[in-house]
Design an enzyme around this catalytic site. Structure first.
Site, mmCIF file in Angstrom:
data_model
loop_
_atom_site.group_PDB
_atom_site.id
_atom_site.type_symbol
_atom_site.label_atom_id
_atom_site.label_comp_id
_atom_site.label_asym_id
_atom_site.label_seq_id
_atom_site.Cartn_x
_atom_site.Cartn_y
_atom_site.Cartn_z
ATOM 1 C CE LYS A 10 -4.018 -2.099 2.261
ATOM 2 N NZ LYS A 10 -5.058 -1.915 3.302
ATOM 3 C CE1 TYR A 50 -9.694 -2.490 0.425
ATOM 4 C CE2 TYR A 50 -8.791 -0.595 -0.711
ATOM 5 C CZ TYR A 50 -8.610 -1.741 0.037
ATOM 6 O OH TYR A 50 -7.342 -2.134 0.407
ATOM 7 C CG ASN A 113 -3.776 -2.331 6.728
ATOM 8 O OD1 ASN A 113 -3.647 -1.896 5.591
ATOM 9 N ND2 ASN A 113 -4.748 -3.154 7.076
ATOM 10 C CG HIS A 116 -5.573 -6.039 -0.040
ATOM 11 N ND1 HIS A 116 -6.737 -5.941 0.689
ATOM 12 C CD2 HIS A 116 -5.838 -6.868 -1.089
ATOM 13 C CE1 HIS A 116 -7.676 -6.680 0.087
ATOM 14 N NE2 HIS A 116 -7.151 -7.245 -0.986
ATOM 15 C CD GLU A 127 -9.417 -8.739 -3.351
ATOM 16 O OE1 GLU A 127 -10.244 -8.512 -2.460
ATOM 17 O OE2 GLU A 127 -8.202 -8.971 -3.115
HETATM 18 P P1 CMP Z 1 -7.521 -4.424 3.627
HETATM 19 O O1 CMP Z 1 -7.028 -5.788 3.935
HETATM 20 O O2 CMP Z 1 -6.927 -3.723 2.474
HETATM 21 O O3 CMP Z 1 -9.109 -4.495 3.425
HETATM 22 C C1 CMP Z 1 -9.978 -3.474 3.805
HETATM 23 C C2 CMP Z 1 -9.259 -2.337 4.458
HETATM 24 O O4 CMP Z 1 -10.080 -1.459 5.161
HETATM 25 C C3 CMP Z 1 -8.331 -2.893 5.527
HETATM 26 O O5 CMP Z 1 -7.248 -3.536 4.905
HETATM 27 C C4 CMP Z 1 -7.998 -1.655 6.306
HETATM 28 O O6 CMP Z 1 -6.954 -0.918 5.730
HETATM 29 C C5 CMP Z 1 -9.293 -0.870 6.175
HETATM 30 N N1 CMP Z 1 -10.056 -0.937 7.429
HETATM 31 C C6 CMP Z 1 -10.750 -1.970 7.905
HETATM 32 N N2 CMP Z 1 -11.337 -1.638 9.064
HETATM 33 C C7 CMP Z 1 -11.014 -0.348 9.304
HETATM 34 C C8 CMP Z 1 -11.316 0.558 10.337
HETATM 35 N N3 CMP Z 1 -12.097 0.198 11.371
HETATM 36 N N4 CMP Z 1 -10.798 1.785 10.266
HETATM 37 C C9 CMP Z 1 -10.017 2.164 9.214
HETATM 38 N N5 CMP Z 1 -9.700 1.333 8.190
HETATM 39 C C10 CMP Z 1 -10.190 0.090 8.243
#
Ligand code: CMP
Length: 136
Positions: A10, A50, A113, A116, A127
């Site tokens: 990311k 998303y 984070n 993904h 995806e």
């Molecule tokens: P990802 O695995 O990319 O899939 C969905 C993304 O939404 C997740 O990683 C996080 O980056 C984001 N996400 C999920 N829950 C939250 C939350 N409570 N607050 C902010 N971001 C979130």
């Protein structure tokens, strides 16, 4: 059985210069890299990717973040790749990620984070198709 996952390095991890270490980890973990490219997603592309999270409180923040800079997309294959990659990256919330996982090492918070991973074999296929053409 072999299956496929989409992996994304990311924008936070690319900006911080962690791409090389994460790519090295992917190779060390014996994933086959079927596709790899860098892209800077438009907001619309991030919203499409998303879509399943549309309406959730974090949707706007998430899609703005994912379109805030370049990211690296990978189509990975391995025996049980979905589970294997999810184990390597750790929990969505880096505070809950196990020691030695990518998110424990590189993620800033739940939103930013670092990486993904697809959450099911079906979504892995969808995806990968969302970002890669067959020739890629
Ligand atoms: P990802 O695995 O990319 O899939 C969905 C993304 O939404 C997740 O990683 C996080 O980056 C984001 N996400 C999920 N829950 C939250 C939350 N409570 N607050 C902010 N971001 C979130």
């Amino acid at each position: 059985m072999k299956n496929r996952t989409l992996a994304i390095i990311k924008p936070d991890a690319v900006r911080a210069g962690h791409s090389g270490k994460i790519l090295d980890r992917i190779i060390q973990e014996n994933f086959t890299i079927l596709g790899l490219k860098q892209t800077w997603m438009s907001l619309e592309k991030a919203q499409g990717f998303y879509e399943v999270h549309m309406g959730k409180p974090f949707f706007e923040e998430l899609t703005i973040f994912m379109s805030s800079g370049p990211c690296i997309l990978l189509a990975l294959e391995k025996e049980s790749a979905i589970d294997a990659w999810r184990e390597v990256i750790g929990a969505t919330d880096p505070q809950k990620a196990d020691a030695g996982t990518i998110r424990e090492e590189f993620a800033n918070n739940m939103g930013e984070n670092a990486v993904h991973g697809s959450d099911s074999v079906e979504n892995g296929a969808k995806e990968i198709e969302f970002f890669f053409s067959n020739s890629e």
